[in-house]
Design a protein around this motif. Structure first.
Motif, PDB file in Angstrom:
ATOM      1  N   ARG A  17      58.278  75.018 -16.338  1.00 45.61           N
ATOM      2  CA  ARG A  17      59.564  74.988 -15.643  1.00 45.61           C
ATOM      3  C   ARG A  17      59.609  73.862 -14.612  1.00 45.61           C
ATOM      4  O   ARG A  17      60.595  73.123 -14.514  1.00 45.61           O
ATOM      5  CB  ARG A  17      59.806  76.339 -14.971  1.00 45.61           C
ATOM      6  CG  ARG A  17      61.196  76.503 -14.402  1.00 45.61           C
ATOM      7  CD  ARG A  17      61.334  77.826 -13.683  1.00 45.61           C
ATOM      8  NE  ARG A  17      61.050  78.950 -14.577  1.00 45.61           N
ATOM      9  CZ  ARG A  17      60.008  79.748 -14.425  1.00 45.61           C
ATOM     10  NH1 ARG A  17      59.146  79.560 -13.436  1.00 45.61           N
ATOM     11  NH2 ARG A  17      59.815  80.747 -15.254  1.00 45.61           N
ATOM     12  N   VAL A  18      58.540  73.709 -13.831  1.00 42.91           N
ATOM     13  CA  VAL A  18      58.516  72.665 -12.799  1.00 42.91           C
ATOM     14  C   VAL A  18      58.518  71.280 -13.437  1.00 42.91           C
ATOM     15  O   VAL A  18      59.247  70.369 -12.990  1.00 42.91           O
ATOM     16  CB  VAL A  18      57.289  72.865 -11.884  1.00 42.91           C
ATOM     17  CG1 VAL A  18      57.120  71.682 -10.946  1.00 42.91           C
ATOM     18  CG2 VAL A  18      57.441  74.152 -11.084  1.00 42.91           C
ATOM     19  N   LEU A  19      57.715  71.076 -14.468  1.00 47.47           N
ATOM     20  CA  LEU A  19      57.674  69.774 -15.136  1.00 47.47           C
ATOM     21  C   LEU A  19      59.022  69.439 -15.778  1.00 47.47           C
ATOM     22  O   LEU A  19      59.461  68.279 -15.748  1.00 47.47           O
ATOM     23  CB  LEU A  19      56.565  69.756 -16.181  1.00 47.47           C
ATOM     24  CG  LEU A  19      55.129  69.866 -15.644  1.00 47.47           C
ATOM     25  CD1 LEU A  19      54.133  69.893 -16.795  1.00 47.47           C
ATOM     26  CD2 LEU A  19      54.798  68.718 -14.696  1.00 47.47           C
ATOM     27  N   SER A  20      59.684  70.420 -16.343  1.00 47.43           N
ATOM     28  CA  SER A  20      61.003  70.180 -16.944  1.00 47.43           C
ATOM     29  C   SER A  20      62.012  69.798 -15.874  1.00 47.43           C
ATOM     30  O   SER A  20      62.852  68.900 -16.087  1.00 47.43           O
ATOM     31  CB  SER A  20      61.461  71.427 -17.697  1.00 47.43           C
ATOM     32  OG  SER A  20      60.569  71.734 -18.756  1.00 47.43           O
ATOM     33  N   ALA A  21      61.967  70.471 -14.716  1.00 40.50           N
ATOM     34  CA  ALA A  21      62.882  70.104 -13.630  1.00 40.50           C
ATOM     35  C   ALA A  21      62.617  68.677 -13.156  1.00 40.50           C
ATOM     36  O   ALA A  21      63.562  67.916 -12.878  1.00 40.50           O
ATOM     37  CB  ALA A  21      62.720  71.106 -12.479  1.00 40.50           C
ATOM     38  N   LEU A  22      61.355  68.290 -13.050  1.00 38.85           N
ATOM     39  CA  LEU A  22      61.026  66.911 -12.667  1.00 38.85           C
ATOM     40  C   LEU A  22      61.524  65.916 -13.708  1.00 38.85           C
ATOM     41  O   LEU A  22      62.039  64.841 -13.362  1.00 38.85           O
ATOM     42  CB  LEU A  22      59.515  66.771 -12.472  1.00 38.85           C
ATOM     43  CG  LEU A  22      58.902  67.466 -11.250  1.00 38.85           C
ATOM     44  CD1 LEU A  22      57.381  67.429 -11.332  1.00 38.85           C
ATOM     45  CD2 LEU A  22      59.376  66.811  -9.959  1.00 38.85           C
ATOM     46  N   ALA A  23      61.379  66.253 -14.984  1.00 45.71           N
ATOM     47  CA  ALA A  23      61.833  65.359 -16.046  1.00 45.71           C
ATOM     48  C   ALA A  23      63.349  65.235 -16.054  1.00 45.71           C
ATOM     49  O   ALA A  23      63.893  64.154 -16.339  1.00 45.71           O
ATOM     50  CB  ALA A  23      61.321  65.846 -17.399  1.00 45.71           C
ATOM     51  N   HIS A  24      64.065  66.331 -15.752  1.00 45.95           N
ATOM     52  CA  HIS A  24      65.521  66.250 -15.659  1.00 45.95           C
ATOM     53  C   HIS A  24      65.956  65.474 -14.413  1.00 45.95           C
ATOM     54  O   HIS A  24      67.032  64.870 -14.409  1.00 45.95           O
ATOM     55  CB  HIS A  24      66.118  67.659 -15.625  1.00 45.95           C
ATOM     56  CG  HIS A  24      65.987  68.393 -16.923  1.00 45.95           C
ATOM     57  ND1 HIS A  24      66.401  67.864 -18.126  1.00 45.95           N
ATOM     58  CD2 HIS A  24      65.481  69.625 -17.218  1.00 45.95           C
ATOM     59  CE1 HIS A  24      66.169  68.723 -19.106  1.00 45.95           C
ATOM     60  NE2 HIS A  24      65.612  69.805 -18.581  1.00 45.95           N
ATOM     61  N   TRP A  25      65.133  65.505 -13.358  1.00 50.55           N
ATOM     62  CA  TRP A  25      65.452  64.761 -12.134  1.00 50.55           C
ATOM     63  C   TRP A  25      65.319  63.250 -12.367  1.00 50.55           C
ATOM     64  O   TRP A  25      66.192  62.475 -11.979  1.00 50.55           O
ATOM     65  CB  TRP A  25      64.532  65.234 -11.008  1.00 50.55           C
ATOM     66  CG  TRP A  25      64.662  64.465  -9.731  1.00 50.55           C
ATOM     67  CD1 TRP A  25      65.814  64.011  -9.152  1.00 50.55           C
ATOM     68  CD2 TRP A  25      63.579  64.054  -8.891  1.00 50.55           C
ATOM     69  NE1 TRP A  25      65.521  63.352  -7.985  1.00 50.55           N
ATOM     70  CE2 TRP A  25      64.170  63.352  -7.793  1.00 50.55           C
ATOM     71  CE3 TRP A  25      62.199  64.206  -8.923  1.00 50.55           C
ATOM     72  CZ2 TRP A  25      63.404  62.816  -6.764  1.00 50.55           C
ATOM     73  CZ3 TRP A  25      61.439  63.679  -7.901  1.00 50.55           C
ATOM     74  CH2 TRP A  25      62.038  62.997  -6.831  1.00 50.55           C
ATOM     75  N   SER A  26      64.220  62.843 -13.020  1.00 48.36           N
ATOM     76  CA  SER A  26      64.013  61.419 -13.316  1.00 48.36           C
ATOM     77  C   SER A  26      63.356  61.307 -14.683  1.00 48.36           C
ATOM     78  O   SER A  26      62.424  62.062 -15.006  1.00 48.36           O
ATOM     79  CB  SER A  26      63.129  60.782 -12.240  1.00 48.36           C
ATOM     80  OG  SER A  26      62.928  59.409 -12.514  1.00 48.36           O
ATOM     81  N   ALA A  27      63.827  60.374 -15.476  1.00 44.85           N
ATOM     82  CA  ALA A  27      63.347  60.250 -16.860  1.00 44.85           C
ATOM     83  C   ALA A  27      61.888  59.863 -16.941  1.00 44.85           C
ATOM     84  O   ALA A  27      61.222  60.159 -17.944  1.00 44.85           O
ATOM     85  CB  ALA A  27      64.199  59.232 -17.619  1.00 44.85           C
ATOM     86  N   ILE A  28      61.365  59.191 -15.908  1.00 43.59           N
ATOM     87  CA  ILE A  28      59.980  58.735 -15.955  1.00 43.59           C
ATOM     88  C   ILE A  28      59.005  59.900 -16.053  1.00 43.59           C
ATOM     89  O   ILE A  28      57.942  59.796 -16.666  1.00 43.59           O
ATOM     90  CB  ILE A  28      59.665  57.876 -14.696  1.00 43.59           C
ATOM     91  CG1 ILE A  28      58.242  57.314 -14.759  1.00 43.59           C
ATOM     92  CG2 ILE A  28      59.855  58.693 -13.434  1.00 43.59           C
ATOM     93  CD1 ILE A  28      57.998  56.350 -15.857  1.00 43.59           C
ATOM     94  N   PHE A  29      59.393  61.043 -15.468  1.00 41.95           N
ATOM     95  CA  PHE A  29      58.477  62.182 -15.437  1.00 41.95           C
ATOM     96  C   PHE A  29      58.396  62.903 -16.788  1.00 41.95           C
ATOM     97  O   PHE A  29      57.537  63.750 -16.967  1.00 41.95           O
ATOM     98  CB  PHE A  29      58.901  63.159 -14.346  1.00 41.95           C
ATOM     99  CG  PHE A  29      58.880  62.546 -12.975  1.00 41.95           C
ATOM    100  CD1 PHE A  29      57.745  61.919 -12.502  1.00 41.95           C
ATOM    101  CD2 PHE A  29      60.015  62.559 -12.175  1.00 41.95           C
ATOM    102  CE1 PHE A  29      57.725  61.332 -11.245  1.00 41.95           C
ATOM    103  CE2 PHE A  29      60.003  61.986 -10.918  1.00 41.95           C
ATOM    104  CZ  PHE A  29      58.861  61.359 -10.452  1.00 41.95           C
TER     105      PHE A  29
END
Length: 881
Positions: A468-480
């Motif tokens: 869940r946390v990694l998905s939120a980071l990826a939605h925040w910025s594409a680099i993640f």
């Protein structure tokens, strides 16, 4: 269709204490209010369930300001529970004495549990979410929520009655409270009585009706039909305090502890709902009345505090539900901890502590009533006389960074009890609930759908939290979504904040923005600029070690990058890692790079002994014998002794917290590479989708063929089974027929034997009868012969007698003849003429035995001799005719 439900959600301005006022109306009758009966929070405290009198169950999301009707039971609910292990499921007790489990997402009935003969008054769920206890007035039942089967049942005498049965937090102990004020503790596994709390003998009887436990399960508060409250210590199993409420309180209806973020679960604020509909919140240590909700005109029927202590949901006497903001009600909670160093004053200390304490009403801070319009408030600030450095050192919640650094230098780490609070203050987390909710609503990112395959984690909860946390980071910025080492970097924070995903996300985002500066400029390669800074510092402080590493072909990508990309989580233990990041968060972002250099320089002895590349890789990916305190001391030494031209301060900027409301834009990376990788990944994903579609189609065909073949095989096997069953049945029938024939043959043989015996018996009887008949015949014949013999003997005797008589007559005749002969004897001497015996014929019978030649005898003398020599036969009377 009947009238539909209409929910009115008048939003109250944020500064006021009432967040939401919920009223349930019928669409046909807008003036008619349908009463809410019970509410229940989930484990996060951001959502709660509410059940009304018509049996409708609503789900309210406070953060998103949304609600939805998730179930229509048709019966009024008597209890709710929303903290199960499967977070989408909830329990509802209905007025028909049954308990049902529903899924809020699918809105399907999961299970239906029956067994109570009275209304269920409360539902208590174990901390693991696997077991639940339902309580009615006459019984309490323990349920297994995996199988929804009843495990145990507690029955009591009708005269005793049960008040409440509940689980102790963080333990497997069950607490049962009865109508006679007795309180017992039981082991949930064996149901063996662990202990009993002593009933107070002095003072009035309490008639316990309300019970509440702290989150750590160490304190129990009880209240009843008096204005006294009893506080029990469950560790010592003793009554530690009696609190007297104001005189306006006559009966305690409900008790609930208000949890604090910094009390470690040992709540000190207790909410007391009395008979007047007012819920008063007091401090159990100081017995100070902090605030109250409700009034005589707008009374509260029941209330519940969310697990995080942020909101209070109250069911009003009018049937509405009000949600209060605890932070707007009082400033006594969520305060930073008191300083560890205190000054001893010369005040006198009481000789002893009083068990009974009285609550002082005093002045209660209660917001004024408003008409619902938003009030503009103005915050008065003191004159700006502080310097820029003081502003930078001032932290939220009244903390000071300089003082925290001094405390950290003194003790080496922050207190474990207040570490999370200090970190949140140091990082200045904005807690943007709405922004984080918008990120989580997008669901799992496509880059982390198969995270469990690359990073398998034993705990499913931890796996879902990391995803869940990694998905939120990826939605925040594409680099993640493209960063391979991001799971390694975020995992320690996810494990530390697994119960608060918002804080975990903001901590990781703050670390990436500040301590990972310039890491993504050379993406997808490691940050060569940052690694060159580390290498330059290592060359300045330990040239010999760097020369050895270069000679062995080991670069900074091998000895520094594994430490940075995992944030030292692979080479340090949990306690060492926490101690390190206490110092990292309290210093400039360059402190992390200095820590990497300090780690390498302190491990120079084993590194100088290594010559193979594999040895270096193993060394920097496993734990080593290193004193963390020495490492931190060395890091501070490097921070002070590194020249300005080599110091990372010249490369890394100062700390910048995340912005409030919306998260900042993060685009410090080569966008074309990331976009290209995103496009490539999307193309690969599309190809995979197409391949999966084709594979799925082929698999469906193969599966259909397999199903068909399986069906044919099943039909053939079924036919064979039927044939085998028929054969077995036929064999069984044949065996039965053969057994019947054998039995019939045995019966026939027995009948034959019986008939033969009867025949022999009859033959023997006939033979015996024939023998008897023959004997009788012979006996009769003998009798007849005897009679004949007797008759013949009698006849012979008669004949003999007659012959004797005849002989006597003959004798007489003979005598007469003799005499006659004697008279004529003279003339007898002369020969008689031959043949002159005619006179003798008359005396002899024709068959007289006298020989014929004797008849012609002429000599009388001869005849006489012969007559005398032969017996004279007695002649019949016929002979004399």
């Amino acid at each position: 269709r009947g009238p539909t439900a209409v929910i009115c959600l008048p939003l109250i301005p944020a500064p006021l204490r009432i967040l939401v006022n919920l009223i349930r109306n019928a669409s046909s009758y807008q003036t008619k209010t349908v009463r809410f009966l019970h509410v229940a929070f989930d484990t996060t405290g951001e959502s709660f369930l509410a059940g009304d009198h018509h049996g409708n169950i609503y789900l309210f999301d406070i953060g998103r300001n949304r609600f939805q009707l998730i179930q229509k039971t048709g019966l009024a609910c008597t209890a709710l529970a929303f903290n199960l292990r499967r977070t989408t499921e909830f329990l509802v007790a209905l007025s028909d004495y049954s308990i049902k489990c529903y899924d809020k997402d699918t809105r399907q009935l999961v299970s239906w549990m029956r067994g109570h003969e009275g209304a269920v008054s409360s539902l208590s769920v174990h901390a693991s979410g696997r077991y639940a206890i339902s309580t009615s007035s006459d019984t309490a039942q323990l349920w297994d929520l995996d199988t929804f089967q009843r495990k145990r049942k507690l029955n009591v005498r009708q005269s005793t009655g049960i008040q409440k049965v509940l689980f102790l937090p963080l333990s497997n102990t069950i607490l049962s409270c009865f109508n006679d004020d007795s309180i017992f503790a039981w082991e949930s596994d064996t149901l063996v009585c662990a202990y009993q709390l002593p009933v107070p003998l002095d003072g009035p009887r309490m008639h316990y009706k309300a019970f509440s436990l702290t989150q750590d399960g160490k304190m129990l508060a009880t209240g009843g039909r008096t204005n006294l409250l009893h506080l029990w210590c469950l560790e010592s199993r003793q009554l530690v305090r009696v609190i007297q409420m104001p005189q306006a309180v006559r009966t305690v209806r409900h008790l609930d502890f208000l949890s604090d973020s910094f009390d470690g679960g040992s709540s000190q604020i207790l909410g007391v709902l009395s008979q007047d509909g007012i819920m008063r919140f007091i401090n159990t240590e100081t017995c100070k009345l902090l605030f109250s909700i409700g009034s005589h005109e707008d009374a509260i029927t029941s209330a519940i505090v969310c697990p995080k202590g942020r909101h209070i949901a109250a069911v009003m006497d009018s049937g509405a539900v009000r949600v209060y903001s605890v932070r707007a009600l009082t400033q006594e909670i969520h305060k930073p901890p008191q300083p560890l160093v205190r000054l001893v004053t010369g005040e006198k200390v009481a000789d002893g502590l009083c068990l009974k304490m009285k609550v002082h009403a005093g002045t209660v801070r209660r917001p004024k009533r408003t008409s619902g319009c938003k009030i503009r408030t103005r915050l008065l600030q003191p004159p700006d006389v502080s310097t820029l450095e003081d502003k930078e050192n001032d932290l939220p919640d009244g903390l000071n960074k300089k003082r925290l650094q001094t405390l950290l230098r003194t003790f080496g780490e922050y207190p474990a009890k207040y570490r999370m609070f200090i970190w949140r203050s140091l990082l200045r987390l904005p807690e943007n609930h709405a922004a984080f909710s918008s990120l989580t609503e997008k669901g799992l990112h496509s880059a982390y759908l198969s995270l469990h395959e690359h990073y398998p984690i034993k705990s499913p909860k931890l796996q879902r939290g990391l995803q869940r946390v990694l998905s939120a980071l990826a939605h925040w910025s594409a680099i993640f979504g493209e960063t391979e080492y991001l799971p390694l970097l975020a995992f320690p924070f996810v494990k530390l904040f697994q119960n608060n995903p918002l804080i975990c996300f903001e901590v990781v985002a703050t670390v990436v923005v500040n301590w990972c500066q310039h890491w993504f400029e050379y993406f997808p390669n490691p940050p060569l600029n940052i690694l060159s800074v580390v290498e330059n510092m290592l060359a300045h402080h330990d040239k010999e070690l760097l020369r050895h590493l270069v000679n062995c072909g080991v670069t900074s990508q091998l000895y520094a990058w594994p430490l940075l990309e995992t944030l030292f989580s692979e080479v340090l233990t949990r306690e060492e890692w926490l101690k390190l990041f206490d110092n990292v968060f309290s210093n400039h972002p360059s402190f992390l790079l200095m820590a990497a250099v300090a780690y390498v320089t302190l491990c120079r002895a084993p590194l100088l002994l290594c010559t193979h590349r594999d040895d270096f890789e193993y060394f920097f990916h496993h734990r080593n014998n290193l004193n963390i305190s020495v490492m931190l001391t060395e890091t501070y030494h490097l921070m002070e002794t590194t020249p300005a031209e080599l110091h990372p301060n010249s490369v890394l900027g100062d700390f910048e917290p995340l912005t409030r409301g919306q998260y900042p834009i993060f685009n410090k990376y080569p966008t074309f590479i990331v976009e290209y990788q995103c496009q490539e990944r999307e193309r690969i994903r599309q190809e995979e989708v197409e391949y999966l579609r084709e594979s799925r189609q082929a698999l469906q065909e193969v599966r259909a063929e397999a199903v068909r073949q399986q069906a044919e095989d099943e039909a053939w096997y079924m036919q064979q089974d039927l044939l085998q069953q028929a054969e077995v049945q036929r064999r069984r029938l044949l065996q039965e027929e053969e057994s019947k024939l054998a039995q019939q043959r045995a019966r026939l043989a027995a009948m034959k034997r019986e008939l033969k015996v009867k025949e022999l018996t009859l033959l023997d009887a006939a033979r015996r009868r024939f023998l008897t008949h023959q004997q009788n015949q012979r006996r009769i014949e003998l009798h007849r012969l005897d009679d004949e013999i007797q008759r013949k003997a009698a006849l012979q005797a008669q004949e003999t007698a007659a012959a004797v008589k005849d002989m006597e007559v003959r004798q007489m005749e003979l005598d007469a003849h003799r005499r006659l002969f004697e008279q004529v004897s003279p003339c007898l001497d002369s020969p008689m003429p031959s043949g002159d015996f005619s006179h003798l014929k008359t005396f002899l019978a024709p068959n007289c035995p006298i020989p014929r030649h004797s008849r012609n005898m002429c000599n009388r003398h001869i005849l006489y001799k012969w007559l005398r020599s032969k017996p004279l036969k007695i002649l019949s009377c016929n002979h004399y005719r």
